[in-house]
Every structure is written in structure tokens, then in C-alpha cells.
Design an enzyme around this catalytic site. Structure first.
Site, mmCIF file in Angstrom:
data_model
loop_
_atom_site.group_PDB
_atom_site.id
_atom_site.type_symbol
_atom_site.label_atom_id
_atom_site.label_comp_id
_atom_site.label_asym_id
_atom_site.label_seq_id
_atom_site.Cartn_x
_atom_site.Cartn_y
_atom_site.Cartn_z
ATOM 1 N N HIS A 93 -2.632 7.968 6.558
ATOM 2 C CA HIS A 93 -1.595 8.832 5.965
ATOM 3 C C HIS A 93 -2.192 10.135 5.433
ATOM 4 O O HIS A 93 -1.553 11.185 5.486
ATOM 5 C CB HIS A 93 -0.916 8.123 4.782
ATOM 6 C CG HIS A 93 0.243 7.253 5.168
ATOM 7 N ND1 HIS A 93 1.363 7.733 5.800
ATOM 8 C CD2 HIS A 93 0.470 5.918 4.975
ATOM 9 C CE1 HIS A 93 2.227 6.743 5.984
ATOM 10 N NE2 HIS A 93 1.710 5.626 5.509
ATOM 11 N N HIS A 97 -4.638 1.962 7.218
ATOM 12 C CA HIS A 97 -3.263 2.478 7.324
ATOM 13 C C HIS A 97 -3.047 3.607 6.301
ATOM 14 O O HIS A 97 -2.511 4.673 6.641
ATOM 15 C CB HIS A 97 -2.278 1.320 7.087
ATOM 16 C CG HIS A 97 -0.835 1.713 7.071
ATOM 17 N ND1 HIS A 97 0.083 1.217 7.977
ATOM 18 C CD2 HIS A 97 -0.117 2.547 6.261
ATOM 19 C CE1 HIS A 97 1.275 1.733 7.720
ATOM 20 N NE2 HIS A 97 1.182 2.543 6.678
ATOM 21 N N GLU A 98 -3.480 3.373 5.063
ATOM 22 C CA GLU A 98 -3.238 4.375 4.010
ATOM 23 C C GLU A 98 -4.114 5.614 4.198
ATOM 24 O O GLU A 98 -3.664 6.735 3.962
ATOM 25 C CB GLU A 98 -3.454 3.763 2.627
ATOM 26 C CG GLU A 98 -2.602 2.525 2.309
ATOM 27 C CD GLU A 98 -1.112 2.693 2.585
ATOM 28 O OE1 GLU A 98 -0.604 3.832 2.552
ATOM 29 O OE2 GLU A 98 -0.450 1.667 2.851
ATOM 30 N N CYS A 106 5.879 0.323 7.380
ATOM 31 C CA CYS A 106 5.545 1.443 6.490
ATOM 32 C C CYS A 106 6.767 1.791 5.654
ATOM 33 O O CYS A 106 7.880 1.862 6.183
ATOM 34 C CB CYS A 106 5.120 2.641 7.336
ATOM 35 S SG CYS A 106 4.653 4.078 6.374
ATOM 36 N N LEU A 107 6.550 2.028 4.368
ATOM 37 C CA LEU A 107 7.664 2.377 3.480
ATOM 38 C C LEU A 107 8.379 3.648 3.947
ATOM 39 O O LEU A 107 9.564 3.835 3.688
ATOM 40 C CB LEU A 107 7.160 2.586 2.047
ATOM 41 C CG LEU A 107 6.559 1.360 1.334
ATOM 42 C CD1 LEU A 107 5.978 1.783 -0.011
ATOM 43 C CD2 LEU A 107 7.597 0.268 1.159
ATOM 44 N N GLY A 132 0.828 -1.192 0.000
ATOM 45 C CA GLY A 132 0.000 0.000 0.000
ATOM 46 C C GLY A 132 0.862 1.241 0.000
ATOM 47 O O GLY A 132 2.005 1.217 0.471
ATOM 48 N N GLN A 190 3.308 10.088 0.903
ATOM 49 C CA GLN A 190 4.585 9.370 1.018
ATOM 50 C C GLN A 190 5.550 9.701 -0.119
ATOM 51 O O GLN A 190 6.730 9.363 -0.043
ATOM 52 C CB GLN A 190 4.355 7.856 1.063
ATOM 53 C CG GLN A 190 3.642 7.422 2.338
ATOM 54 C CD GLN A 190 3.501 5.918 2.412
ATOM 55 O OE1 GLN A 190 2.555 5.362 1.889
ATOM 56 N NE2 GLN A 190 4.471 5.261 3.021
#
Ligand code: ZN
Length: 157
Positions: free
Chosen positions: A138, A134-135, A92-93, A49, A54
Site C-alpha cells: 500500500h 500487503h500493507e 482489503c478494507l 492490517g 487507506q
């Protein structure tokens, strides 16, 4: 398509509230190119995701890819949350090497638009629901470390 650089914690853009995409601009070359770039970035980073902040763009666009079939959600809104919750370890990236267990709704109802501007109304469960939450966090400047327990540091398995 161009993969973009992932912004890493504590970059300021990860803490901003992202703004809605105007629905009549979804088909514009700017948004279409950006969505392709975001897809490419997720692919290159090998994630499940990604959210627009990000890569430093504070627009309400996320992509979830659980089966090598990336799904784009523009202006996603959670309209209903299950009473039941589940706890899954997340990463998380934007926060490499850090993992933590987050308690989230087991299922959610979501309204969004796809990259063609078509309205989507659906119910998501399990891992799909978790990644969406989660996304969407963000887009509101919220990171999983804000509500995770048992935070650990380790290299990717
Ligand atoms: Zn993340």
C-alpha cells in the site's frame, strides 16, 4: 481517538507512493495522534492490517493486528525475502467484497520503527509476513488485486 474514513478503490491516494516519516517527528503530537486514529480505524473496521494511505494520508505507517495487540511499523523496509512462497486468499478494507489469492514470500526480514521511535529488526513468517507485505505494498501504491489470481466477489464470510 477518532476512527477515520476508509478510502475505497479507485481513490487516487491508494496509488501514490507514500513518503517516509522523519524519525525525529515520530514522537510529535501530530504523528502520535495520527497513529492512535489509525489504530482506532483498524479496530472499528475489524481488520488485521491497515496502511496510512487507506485513510488518505500518504505517510509510511502501517499497523498489523493478528492477536488484538496492534503493532505499529513506521518506515518499514523488507531487507530479506525467503526463497519459498505461499499463497493465501486476501481481501482489503479499501476494496470491499473482493477477494483473491496472492503469492507472497513465506518469510521476510523487516526493519522499521515503532510508535515510540525505537528501531525494530525482526523476521516475520506465515500470516504475519503476508499481512506485512500487503500493507507495505500500500505504501508503494500497489494493491493486492494487481497481483492476485482467482479474484472473486462475495459478501464477507
Ligand atoms: Zn489493503
Amino acid at each position: 481517538m477518532t476512527a477515520r474514513n476508509i478510502r475505497k478503490y479507485p481513490d487516487d491516494c491508494l496509488r501514490e507512493i507514500s513518503r517516509d516519516v522523519e524519525t525525529n517527528s515520530i514522537q510529535s503530537p501530530e504523528i502520535q495522534t495520527f497513529v492512535k486514529d489509525l489504530k482506532e480505524t483498524l479496530l472499528v473496521e475489524n481488520g488485521i492490517g491497515i496502511a496510512s494511505p487507506q485513510v488518505g494520508v500518504n505517510l509510511r505507517i502501517i499497523i498489523v493486528d493478528l492477536d488484538e495487540n496492534p503493532k505499529v511499523f513506521i518506515n518499514p523496509k523488507i531487507t530479506k525475502k525467503s526463497r519459498r512462497k505461499l499463497s493465501i486468499e486476501e481481501g482489503c478494507l479499501s476494496i470491499p467484497g473482493i477477494y483473491g489469492v496472492v503469492r507472497r514470500y513465506r518469510s521476510i526480514n523487516v526493519e522499521a520503527f515503532d510508535e515510540d521511535g525505537k528501531q525494530l529488526i525482526f523476521k516475520a513468517e506465515g500470516l504475519f509476513a503476508v499481512v506485512l507485505q500487503h500493507e507495505i505494498d500500500h505504501l508503494n501504491g500497489v494493491l493486492f488485486i494487481d497481483h492476485a489470481v482467482r479474484i472473486v466477489k462475495r459478501t464477507k464470510m
